[in-house]
Design a protein around this motif. Structure first.
Motif, PDB file in Angstrom:
ATOM      1  N   THR A  68      -8.936 -12.532   7.364  1.00  0.00           N
ATOM      2  CA  THR A  68      -8.257 -12.376   8.644  1.00  0.00           C
ATOM      3  C   THR A  68      -8.233 -10.931   9.025  1.00  0.00           C
ATOM      4  O   THR A  68      -7.690 -11.030  10.377  1.00  0.00           O
ATOM      5  CB  THR A  68      -6.674 -12.895   8.411  1.00  0.00           C
ATOM      6  OG1 THR A  68      -6.019 -12.105   7.506  1.00  0.00           O
ATOM      7  CG2 THR A  68      -6.693 -14.349   8.076  1.00  0.00           C
ATOM      8  N   GLU A  69      -8.943  -9.981   8.376  1.00  0.00           N
ATOM      9  CA  GLU A  69      -8.858  -8.902   9.089  1.00  0.00           C
ATOM     10  C   GLU A  69     -10.019  -7.927   8.431  1.00  0.00           C
ATOM     11  O   GLU A  69     -10.609  -8.200   7.485  1.00  0.00           O
ATOM     12  CB  GLU A  69      -7.646  -7.864   8.583  1.00  0.00           C
ATOM     13  CG  GLU A  69      -7.615  -6.463   9.043  1.00  0.00           C
ATOM     14  CD  GLU A  69      -6.316  -5.775   8.474  1.00  0.00           C
ATOM     15  OE1 GLU A  69      -5.144  -5.823   9.216  1.00  0.00           O
ATOM     16  OE2 GLU A  69      -6.435  -5.120   7.483  1.00  0.00           O
ATOM     17  N   LEU A  70     -10.618  -7.233   9.121  1.00  0.00           N
ATOM     18  CA  LEU A  70     -11.723  -6.296   8.939  1.00  0.00           C
ATOM     19  C   LEU A  70     -11.415  -4.707   9.312  1.00  0.00           C
ATOM     20  O   LEU A  70     -10.834  -4.714  10.504  1.00  0.00           O
ATOM     21  CB  LEU A  70     -13.063  -6.495   9.685  1.00  0.00           C
ATOM     22  CG  LEU A  70     -13.754  -7.873   9.206  1.00  0.00           C
ATOM     23  CD1 LEU A  70     -14.926  -8.185  10.324  1.00  0.00           C
ATOM     24  CD2 LEU A  70     -14.281  -7.753   7.926  1.00  0.00           C
ATOM     25  N   ARG A  71     -11.441  -3.814   8.227  1.00  0.00           N
ATOM     26  CA  ARG A  71     -10.882  -2.455   8.519  1.00  0.00           C
ATOM     27  C   ARG A  71     -12.275  -1.589   8.328  1.00  0.00           C
ATOM     28  O   ARG A  71     -12.926  -1.580   7.271  1.00  0.00           O
ATOM     29  CB  ARG A  71     -10.050  -2.156   7.596  1.00  0.00           C
ATOM     30  CG  ARG A  71      -9.331  -0.492   7.895  1.00  0.00           C
ATOM     31  CD  ARG A  71      -8.488  -0.280   7.284  1.00  0.00           C
ATOM     32  NE  ARG A  71      -7.168  -1.285   7.386  1.00  0.00           N
ATOM     33  CZ  ARG A  71      -6.253  -0.947   8.341  1.00  0.00           C
ATOM     34  NH1 ARG A  71      -6.158   0.113   8.997  1.00  0.00           N
ATOM     35  NH2 ARG A  71      -5.243  -2.021   8.471  1.00  0.00           N
ATOM     36  N   ILE A  72     -12.608  -0.974   9.175  1.00  0.00           N
ATOM     37  CA  ILE A  72     -13.994   0.037   9.109  1.00  0.00           C
ATOM     38  C   ILE A  72     -13.713   1.290   9.665  1.00  0.00           C
ATOM     39  O   ILE A  72     -13.153   1.718  10.373  1.00  0.00           O
ATOM     40  CB  ILE A  72     -15.169  -0.683  10.178  1.00  0.00           C
ATOM     41  CG1 ILE A  72     -15.498  -2.228   9.636  1.00  0.00           C
ATOM     42  CG2 ILE A  72     -16.213   0.187   9.988  1.00  0.00           C
ATOM     43  CD1 ILE A  72     -16.353  -2.958  10.799  1.00  0.00           C
ATOM     44  N   VAL A  73     -13.941   2.069   8.533  1.00  0.00           N
ATOM     45  CA  VAL A  73     -13.671   3.489   8.509  1.00  0.00           C
ATOM     46  C   VAL A  73     -14.736   4.479   8.402  1.00  0.00           C
ATOM     47  O   VAL A  73     -15.450   4.375   7.471  1.00  0.00           O
ATOM     48  CB  VAL A  73     -12.617   4.088   7.854  1.00  0.00           C
ATOM     49  CG1 VAL A  73     -12.284   5.563   7.910  1.00  0.00           C
ATOM     50  CG2 VAL A  73     -11.250   3.081   7.958  1.00  0.00           C
TER      51      VAL A  73
END
Length: 267
Positions: A68-73
């Motif tokens: 339910t979430e995508l975190r791209i750093v």
């Protein structure tokens, strides 16, 4: 100049996704104008690194489990050098004629053709003429966040008279193509200086034939100025679709919400 950059993108969804695939241009190019001193990508899922047709460092990221979430750093330090009069040295083998082919986003409608004829005439171009074109675009298309979307074309933005850096770049490229001048899209970052604004940026490279130089000159159309050492280049392409920092498709997820934070500290 040393630019310390941190770029975080978070996608959240109202329902679980079954599958996500993202194409990423989030690693700076290794060009004569810049050198990557340190860089790290924090990505979920399965990641495949490759170099695309324009010599851009690229990654393909996939997630095949529910989320339910995508975190791209993306974060690191890039050393940049001042390109003299915006002139870009390259080691690439592609012919500049590759960047004379219109795309869906850069096709020239009647308004674009009129603007190109009034500013450019026919190829070849000089740096002065390309800067004049950027000034005309900036005067005619006011910077306005939210006025257009990633699918807006050069002609649509010019007709509207509003847009963002992506639209300014597309109009510039469309005008150059109409005049037979090679031009390409650049995605990257810019030092916000004392403005308090920091975000991904887009500008252009145009092919010039000046009295003492033939080659690419990099122009920030949104500010009607030549590229300096305050810029970090991520990717080049024919348009936004080919050089976007993040592009992807998903299955499921309901409504998507996106939050972006970009921090750039010059030294």
């Amino acid at each position: 100049m040393h630019l310390t950059i941190r770029h975080e993108t978070v996608y959240s969804y109202t329902a679980p996704l079954a599958y996500t695939i993202q194409q990423l241009h989030l690693t700076p190019r290794s060009d004569p104008q810049q050198r990557v001193l340190a860089w790290d990508l924090t990505l979920p899922g399965t990641v495949h690194a490759y170099t695309d047709a324009y010599a851009n460092p690229s990654h393909m990221m996939t997630m095949a489990s529910q989320h339910t979430e995508l975190r791209i750093v993306a974060a690191g330090v890039v050393e940049t050098a001042m390109p003299p009069r915006g002139r870009i040295s390259t080691t690439e083998s592609l012919s500049p004629l590759v960047f004379t082919v219109p795309t869906r986003l850069t096709e020239a409608g009647p308004e674009v053709l009129e603007l190109a004829a009034s500013c450019l005439g026919r190829a070849p171009a000089t740096t002065a003429r390309l800067l004049q074109l950027s000034e005309r675009i900036l005067h005619g298309v006011r910077y306005q966040t939210g006025a257009t979307g990633v699918g807006s074309t050069a002609t649509q933005a010019l007709q509207l008279g509003q847009g963002v850096c992506q639209d300014h770049a597309h109009i510039f490229i469309a005008c150059c193509h109409a005049a037979g001048i090679p031009a390409r899209y650049v995605s990257g970052y810019i030092d916000p200086e004392n403005t308090g604004h920091a975000a991904s940026h887009a500008w252009v490279d145009g092919w010039v034939e000046d009295a003492d130089y033939t080659g690419w000159v990099s122009i920030d159309v949104t500010h009607a100025r030549l590229m300096t050492d305050a810029y970090c280049r991520l990717a080049i392409g024919r348009d936004y679709d080919g050089a976007a920092p993040i592009r992807g498709v998903r299955r499921g997820g309901g409504t998507e919400m996106m939050q972006v934070q970009v921090q750039i500290v010059p030294q």
